[in-house]
Design a protein around this motif. Sequence first.
Motif: not given
Length: 352
Positions: A236-243
């Motif tokens: 799910a790279d479109g949701m790969a949020c760290r910050v």
Amino acid sequence: MTAALHDLLPNRTEIETAARTVYAAMQATPQYSWPLLNQALGTELWVKHENHAPTGAFKVRGGLVYMEKLSREQPQLRGVISATRGNHGQSVGLAARRFGVQASIVVPQGNSREKNAAMSALGVSLIEHGKEFQESREHAAQLARERQLHMIPSFHRDLVGGVASYWMELLSAQPDLDVLLVPVGQGSGMCAAVAARNALGLRTSIIGVVSAHALAYKLSFEQRIKLESPVTTLIADGMACRVPDEASLAVMQSQVDEVLAVTDDEVADAMKLYFTATHNVAEGAGAAALAAALQIRGRLRGKKVGVTLSGGNVDHDMFADILRRPAREYADSACSNGGAGDESRLQQRRAA
């Protein structure tokens, strides 16, 4: 709407103005209720097909609106730069080409080959930097300063206005939806759903969906403070949020009912179900809302539910592997599984 939300979210007039810019470049996308998905969930589900947009994802709408305004206000613009895992970059690329602006996009190392190829085909100058999105975004900001380029953020009021046009389409066509499930990357899709619901004066419940392997928004939402969280999702790279973005987080905390987390396995199952039930291709983030609906299907029984198939840009090899997975059976469990079991699992997940 409070003064703070008014500053963050476009109103109905602004969304309708943004929609005119969007429709100059693309048509409205369809929404369908698919019998096999309804059977799997045990309820009436409406899917908004943003995978039918010109770049295969919803973000193109925001890019068109942002770039139209930017090119009008800064006609001598040297160029733009941004960071992406793919769909935002394609949006910027298509919009930049339409308005005659040169675009550079920073992507993480090892990014999707096919998304990179799609961006390059739109005339984007592609730069690989960093191991994950946040590092790419920081590098893009540095290059913007060094090269005197305009940095396009992942979240902005104009981006939200463009994206809100698709939620207006869905909610205008199906105003009696009880629940919307919305994937969360950097928040433009989520905030656009809120803006459209509020603009139409509806009372639809909104549930955010994040990857269980990228929990920054969920943790921040529940603990009411901005928190970072590592990213380990492989699908799910479109949701790969760290910050998380502070503005979109503020909207979520005041306007969203809850945030669910879906695992890569749940997302893969939803991607396969989309194909077998509708013959539509969904990328990981594009299938996340359906994955969440399946996760809590006991709670959704008897409700009218809306989800977005927000994008279909998945690499061939990954999708081939997903189609080889054993098919999940949903219909029987949807009929026998009450809400209590799903709610118990949700509480366990939150406690974890």
